[in-house]
Design a protein around this motif. Sequence first.
Motif, mmCIF file in Angstrom:
data_model
loop_
_atom_site.group_PDB
_atom_site.id
_atom_site.type_symbol
_atom_site.label_atom_id
_atom_site.label_comp_id
_atom_site.label_asym_id
_atom_site.label_seq_id
_atom_site.Cartn_x
_atom_site.Cartn_y
_atom_site.Cartn_z
ATOM 1 N N THR A 149 0.827 -1.211 0.000
ATOM 2 C CA THR A 149 0.000 0.000 0.000
ATOM 3 C C THR A 149 0.856 1.253 0.000
ATOM 4 O O THR A 149 0.579 2.216 -0.730
ATOM 5 C CB THR A 149 -0.937 0.007 1.215
ATOM 6 O OG1 THR A 149 -1.772 -1.144 1.179
ATOM 7 C CG2 THR A 149 -1.798 1.263 1.227
ATOM 8 N N ARG A 150 1.906 1.253 0.818
ATOM 9 C CA ARG A 150 2.792 2.424 0.889
ATOM 10 C C ARG A 150 3.457 2.683 -0.464
ATOM 11 O O ARG A 150 3.524 3.832 -0.930
ATOM 12 C CB ARG A 150 3.848 2.227 1.974
ATOM 13 C CG ARG A 150 4.910 3.331 2.002
ATOM 14 C CD ARG A 150 5.814 3.236 3.207
ATOM 15 N NE ARG A 150 5.104 3.648 4.411
ATOM 16 C CZ ARG A 150 4.938 4.914 4.793
ATOM 17 N NH1 ARG A 150 5.426 5.904 4.046
ATOM 18 N NH2 ARG A 150 4.299 5.212 5.895
ATOM 19 N N LEU A 151 3.957 1.629 -1.094
ATOM 20 C CA LEU A 151 4.633 1.795 -2.380
ATOM 21 C C LEU A 151 3.657 2.273 -3.451
ATOM 22 O O LEU A 151 3.973 3.187 -4.220
ATOM 23 C CB LEU A 151 5.287 0.474 -2.800
ATOM 24 C CG LEU A 151 6.053 0.490 -4.133
ATOM 25 C CD1 LEU A 151 7.145 1.556 -4.120
ATOM 26 C CD2 LEU A 151 6.654 -0.879 -4.419
ATOM 27 N N ARG A 152 2.479 1.689 -3.493
ATOM 28 C CA ARG A 152 1.473 2.080 -4.498
ATOM 29 C C ARG A 152 1.066 3.541 -4.318
ATOM 30 O O ARG A 152 1.047 4.321 -5.284
ATOM 31 C CB ARG A 152 0.251 1.176 -4.398
ATOM 32 C CG ARG A 152 -0.867 1.555 -5.361
ATOM 33 C CD ARG A 152 -2.034 0.577 -5.270
ATOM 34 N NE ARG A 152 -3.168 1.031 -6.082
ATOM 35 C CZ ARG A 152 -3.265 0.852 -7.391
ATOM 36 N NH1 ARG A 152 -2.294 0.245 -8.043
ATOM 37 N NH2 ARG A 152 -4.318 1.295 -8.049
ATOM 38 N N LYS A 153 0.744 3.934 -3.088
ATOM 39 C CA LYS A 153 0.352 5.318 -2.833
ATOM 40 C C LYS A 153 1.494 6.281 -3.140
ATOM 41 O O LYS A 153 1.267 7.374 -3.666
ATOM 42 C CB LYS A 153 -0.105 5.472 -1.383
ATOM 43 C CG LYS A 153 -1.471 4.858 -1.094
ATOM 44 C CD LYS A 153 -1.914 5.146 0.333
ATOM 45 C CE LYS A 153 -3.328 4.625 0.590
ATOM 46 N NZ LYS A 153 -3.766 4.901 1.986
ATOM 47 N N GLY A 154 2.716 5.871 -2.805
ATOM 48 C CA GLY A 154 3.867 6.726 -3.064
ATOM 49 C C GLY A 154 4.078 6.969 -4.547
ATOM 50 O O GLY A 154 4.379 8.095 -4.976
ATOM 51 N N GLN A 159 3.425 10.561 -9.330
ATOM 52 C CA GLN A 159 2.873 10.873 -10.647
ATOM 53 C C GLN A 159 2.146 12.212 -10.627
ATOM 54 O O GLN A 159 2.305 13.032 -11.543
ATOM 55 C CB GLN A 159 1.910 9.764 -11.087
ATOM 56 C CG GLN A 159 2.602 8.466 -11.512
ATOM 57 C CD GLN A 159 1.611 7.393 -11.905
ATOM 58 O OE1 GLN A 159 0.537 7.273 -11.313
ATOM 59 N NE2 GLN A 159 1.953 6.606 -12.912
ATOM 60 N N ARG A 160 1.333 12.437 -9.609
ATOM 61 C CA ARG A 160 0.620 13.717 -9.496
ATOM 62 C C ARG A 160 1.609 14.863 -9.339
ATOM 63 O O ARG A 160 1.435 15.941 -9.925
ATOM 64 C CB ARG A 160 -0.339 13.677 -8.301
ATOM 65 C CG ARG A 160 -1.497 12.704 -8.475
ATOM 66 C CD ARG A 160 -2.565 12.928 -7.418
ATOM 67 N NE ARG A 160 -2.072 12.659 -6.067
ATOM 68 C CZ ARG A 160 -2.134 11.466 -5.483
ATOM 69 N NH1 ARG A 160 -2.647 10.426 -6.122
ATOM 70 N NH2 ARG A 160 -1.692 11.311 -4.257
ATOM 71 N N PHE A 161 2.663 14.635 -8.542
ATOM 72 C CA PHE A 161 3.672 15.662 -8.317
ATOM 73 C C PHE A 161 4.364 16.032 -9.627
ATOM 74 O O PHE A 161 4.583 17.214 -9.917
ATOM 75 C CB PHE A 161 4.689 15.155 -7.296
ATOM 76 C CG PHE A 161 5.900 16.042 -7.127
ATOM 77 C CD1 PHE A 161 5.825 17.196 -6.371
ATOM 78 C CD2 PHE A 161 7.101 15.717 -7.732
ATOM 79 C CE1 PHE A 161 6.923 18.012 -6.214
ATOM 80 C CE2 PHE A 161 8.209 16.522 -7.576
ATOM 81 C CZ PHE A 161 8.121 17.671 -6.817
ATOM 82 N N LYS A 217 7.988 16.917 0.689
ATOM 83 C CA LYS A 217 6.633 16.749 1.212
ATOM 84 C C LYS A 217 5.964 15.460 0.734
ATOM 85 O O LYS A 217 4.842 15.156 1.127
ATOM 86 C CB LYS A 217 5.771 17.955 0.815
ATOM 87 C CG LYS A 217 6.244 19.269 1.443
ATOM 88 C CD LYS A 217 5.334 20.421 1.082
ATOM 89 C CE LYS A 217 5.807 21.721 1.719
ATOM 90 N NZ LYS A 217 4.928 22.871 1.376
ATOM 91 N N LEU A 218 6.654 14.698 -0.109
ATOM 92 C CA LEU A 218 6.105 13.437 -0.590
ATOM 93 C C LEU A 218 6.378 12.318 0.413
ATOM 94 O O LEU A 218 7.412 12.297 1.078
ATOM 95 C CB LEU A 218 6.714 13.076 -1.947
ATOM 96 C CG LEU A 218 6.493 14.088 -3.078
ATOM 97 C CD1 LEU A 218 7.155 13.601 -4.357
ATOM 98 C CD2 LEU A 218 5.003 14.323 -3.305
ATOM 99 N N ASP A 219 5.449 11.383 0.508
ATOM 100 C CA ASP A 219 5.607 10.257 1.419
ATOM 101 C C ASP A 219 6.747 9.348 0.966
ATOM 102 O O ASP A 219 7.051 9.247 -0.235
ATOM 103 C CB ASP A 219 4.324 9.429 1.486
ATOM 104 C CG ASP A 219 3.202 10.154 2.208
ATOM 105 O OD1 ASP A 219 3.513 11.052 3.015
ATOM 106 O OD2 ASP A 219 2.032 9.836 1.951
ATOM 107 N N SER A 220 7.337 8.663 1.927
ATOM 108 C CA SER A 220 8.361 7.664 1.612
ATOM 109 C C SER A 220 7.725 6.500 0.856
ATOM 110 O O SER A 220 6.572 6.132 1.105
ATOM 111 C CB SER A 220 9.007 7.134 2.891
ATOM 112 O OG SER A 220 9.668 8.167 3.591
ATOM 113 N N LEU A 221 8.496 5.906 -0.049
ATOM 114 C CA LEU A 221 8.003 4.749 -0.790
ATOM 115 C C LEU A 221 8.079 3.469 0.030
ATOM 116 O O LEU A 221 7.394 2.490 -0.276
ATOM 117 C CB LEU A 221 8.800 4.571 -2.084
ATOM 118 C CG LEU A 221 8.682 5.704 -3.119
ATOM 119 C CD1 LEU A 221 9.480 5.369 -4.365
ATOM 120 C CD2 LEU A 221 7.225 5.970 -3.470
#
Length: 295
Positions: A149-154, A159-161, A217-221
Amino acid sequence: MLTLNSTEFQIPLAHITLAAKRYGQADMPIILALHGWLDNADSFVPLANAFAQHGLFESHQLICIDLPGHGLSEHRPGRYPLHWIDYIYDLQAVIQEISIEGQPVTLIGHSLGGIIASAYNACMGENINKLILIEALGPLYESAEHAKTRLRKGLQQQQRFNRQLSRPIPTYSSMDVAIQARHQLTGLALPWCELITQRNMQFIDDKCAWRSDPRLKLDSLNRFTFEQVDALMSTSDTQTLFIGAQDGYKQLTLTEQHANTWFSNIKMVTLAGDHHLHMGNADLVAETIGAFVLN
């Protein structure tokens, strides 16, 4: 606040150039300070002033660096996601560059800086004289079941960034507006927001914009599991001081129960203040650190 003289300088490393500030004489034993996430070297200004009042610069110098992407330091090249563990590589390079004749340094880390310092000490403790951790005891961890889940959300967040990079850099009409934005977002006291924000800002066409790397500000993968953190951290014999805040971030210090497993020689202290107690309660933090360093 007392205005204390400091020397701004750069630390050119093989892979990046970092900005730094020195308090005290350059030939003295080194105390190296690592700041927290989205902070910079100026978050240690109140502590440096308190160190001076307690006479610590009679025997030591304090070097405060801007981590990559923070303050006046360079950003990592490219558009790749950032990984906290890369800061450990940066720290190794900095210590090799600044250490006087290979002498071990005393390391202070606040929040993210404490995470970096604790992990570095765990694997390269021979380079550390004493370790001081403020509002952090070790790397963050989570259950292995969150890895996918963490990797997918990251990746989706990245991509949005990347799509947003074509837009103009957001600006503020004045520095005061940016300072208030930081205050409202974090709740950090306004004087400390001003100190940190000014070093993290740049002027573009008479308007203010963040200098900090927006990727911060991006989450860790990914994140370590507890088993990985426990294996890394067990066991250091470095003389260690942990300073926690009465009103601090509990998620950074929940591992306090593991302190005696991870450190064979640790002193635990809780002082009044919030997560940035080294700013708001600088005098007592400096007194506690001074007694530890000079012991």
